[in-house]
Design a protein around this motif. Structure first.
Motif, PDB file in Angstrom:
ATOM      1  N   PHE A  25     -17.919  -4.974 -11.586  1.00 29.75           N
ATOM      2  CA  PHE A  25     -17.517  -4.388 -10.309  1.00 29.75           C
ATOM      3  C   PHE A  25     -18.505  -4.761  -9.214  1.00 29.75           C
ATOM      4  O   PHE A  25     -18.117  -5.133  -8.103  1.00 29.75           O
ATOM      5  N   GLU A  26     -19.784  -4.692  -9.520  1.00 30.38           N
ATOM      6  CA  GLU A  26     -20.803  -5.007  -8.527  1.00 30.38           C
ATOM      7  C   GLU A  26     -20.802  -6.493  -8.181  1.00 30.38           C
ATOM      8  O   GLU A  26     -21.067  -6.870  -7.043  1.00 30.38           O
ATOM      9  N   VAL A  27     -20.499  -7.352  -9.153  1.00 32.37           N
ATOM     10  CA  VAL A  27     -20.378  -8.779  -8.858  1.00 32.37           C
ATOM     11  C   VAL A  27     -19.241  -9.002  -7.857  1.00 32.37           C
ATOM     12  O   VAL A  27     -19.384  -9.765  -6.895  1.00 32.37           O
ATOM     13  N   CYS A  28     -18.117  -8.320  -8.068  1.00 39.25           N
ATOM     14  CA  CYS A  28     -17.002  -8.426  -7.131  1.00 39.25           C
ATOM     15  C   CYS A  28     -17.438  -8.010  -5.730  1.00 39.25           C
ATOM     16  O   CYS A  28     -17.176  -8.717  -4.746  1.00 39.25           O
ATOM     17  N   ARG A  29     -18.070  -6.867  -5.639  1.00 39.58           N
ATOM     18  CA  ARG A  29     -18.472  -6.349  -4.335  1.00 39.58           C
ATOM     19  C   ARG A  29     -19.456  -7.287  -3.641  1.00 39.58           C
ATOM     20  O   ARG A  29     -19.312  -7.605  -2.460  1.00 39.58           O
ATOM     21  N   GLN A  30     -20.463  -7.739  -4.372  1.00 37.62           N
ATOM     22  CA  GLN A  30     -21.492  -8.568  -3.756  1.00 37.62           C
ATOM     23  C   GLN A  30     -20.978  -9.953  -3.390  1.00 37.62           C
ATOM     24  O   GLN A  30     -21.379 -10.521  -2.366  1.00 37.62           O
ATOM     25  N   LEU A  31     -20.094 -10.523  -4.203  1.00 38.11           N
ATOM     26  CA  LEU A  31     -19.509 -11.814  -3.839  1.00 38.11           C
ATOM     27  C   LEU A  31     -18.728 -11.704  -2.532  1.00 38.11           C
ATOM     28  O   LEU A  31     -18.800 -12.601  -1.671  1.00 38.11           O
ATOM     29  N   ALA A  32     -17.991 -10.616  -2.379  1.00 34.62           N
ATOM     30  CA  ALA A  32     -17.189 -10.431  -1.169  1.00 34.62           C
ATOM     31  C   ALA A  32     -18.066 -10.138   0.039  1.00 34.62           C
ATOM     32  O   ALA A  32     -17.893 -10.740   1.107  1.00 34.62           O
TER      33      ALA A  32
END
Length: 307
Positions: A25-32
């Motif tokens: 989830f955090e990878v998704c958020r940080q990539l965006a």
């Protein structure tokens, strides 16, 4: 959920497997947020994946969409490929995060921060090993999911990654996948002989491991690791497969990233890092400059040895 966004021209598109919680989830958020990437958050469970996408939107992330994906299900993988192809026509970043621990966690045991006070990482890991069970069914699931599931998703998405200017594959790895943990000299040598290693040889090694696992006391006798043994062997094989891909597809950037010992469901909350901190180390590798390293293992944000 699939109709919520469309990628702007020249915007990079990323798929994150197992993106509904924890590191994913955090990878998704940080990539965006940090990378300006359009993110396709995937999860096996429809309801949990959709809820995670809603949480992203509540955090101000507008370029994110959920799509169901079970990395062990061929039809689920094919459906994702069709969606990506018709919606975006390419894929720039694949983050292979989905995985299982290869153990059974006692339902009656609830970890809490207080019980780990004063314990270092090694002591916390020892607590983990002591409090889980490792039946053969869980071991098979670890190999099926962590190695074969990751491999099958990656293979299916390769044509879309090759449609990108410079496609990136980042597999979330672990220090538990380092070859020093395998004392079987033949297996360790072959897993590190990337110029000659084949997928067929990986199949043979994983089959031999599972046969030895089923025999119980044969693990140590044959030089396999113990304590999360299936997770360790599957991770070592996945690392090796990433190196094979990097050799086979030099135009892609294919790397492995160890996020550290993170507080997640898989670690029963015993980790020393937050999901945000662990994800930063993965995102850093996903966003390395064009022409960057490939076929490498990163830990603490720096290149390190697979051994």
């Amino acid at each position: 959920m699939e109709g919520a966004i469309s990628s702007r021209p020249n915007t990079r598109v990323a798929v994150v497997t197992g993106g509904n919680k924890g590191i994913g989830f955090e990878v998704c958020r940080q990539l965006a947020v940090d990378g300006g990437v359009t993110v396709v958050l995937t999860a096996r469970d429809e309801a949990r994946g959709a809820e995670a996408a809603e949480r992203l939107r509540a955090l101000g992330v507008t370029d994110a969409v959920f799509h169901q994906l079970d990395i062990t299900d061929a039809s689920s993988i094919a459906t994702l490929v069709y969606f990506l192809d018709t919606r975006f026509g390419k894929l720039d970043i694949l983050v292979n995060n989905a995985g299982v621990g290869g153990v059974e966690y006692p339902q009656e045991l609830e970890a809490n921060d207080g019980q780990f006070a004063g314990l270092d990482s090694k002591q916390r890991l020892e607590w983990m090993v002591k409090n889980v069970r490792e039946p053969i069914d869980a071991a098979r699931k670890a190999v099926e999911t962590n190695y074969y599931g990751t491999k099958h998703v990656t293979q299916a998405l390769l044509p879309l990654l090759q449609s990108s200017k410079e496609g990136r594959i980042v597999t979330v790895s672990s220090e538990y996948g380092l070859l020093r943990l395998i004392s079987n000299e033949e297996a360790r040598r072959d897993l590190n002989d990337i110029d000659n290693l084949t997928e067929e040889r990986l199949d043979e090694l994983l089959g031999k491991f599972l046969n030895d696992f089923e025999e119980g006391d044969a693990l140590e006798t044959h030089g396999w690791p113990t304590g999360f043994s299936a997770y360790k062997v599957a991770m070592a094989a996945t690392n090796a497969y990433s190196r094979i891909l990097a050799r086979r597809h030099p135009m892609l950037r294919v790397n492995c990233a160890h996020p550290g010992y993170v507080k997640t469901d898989m670690s029963m909350g015993s980790g020393v890092l937050t999901p945000e901190e662990g994800a930063q180390r993965v995102v850093m590798v996903a966003l390395l400059p064009d022409g960057g390293p490939t076929g490498k293992y990163f830990t603490k944000g720096e290149e390190a040895s697979f051994v």
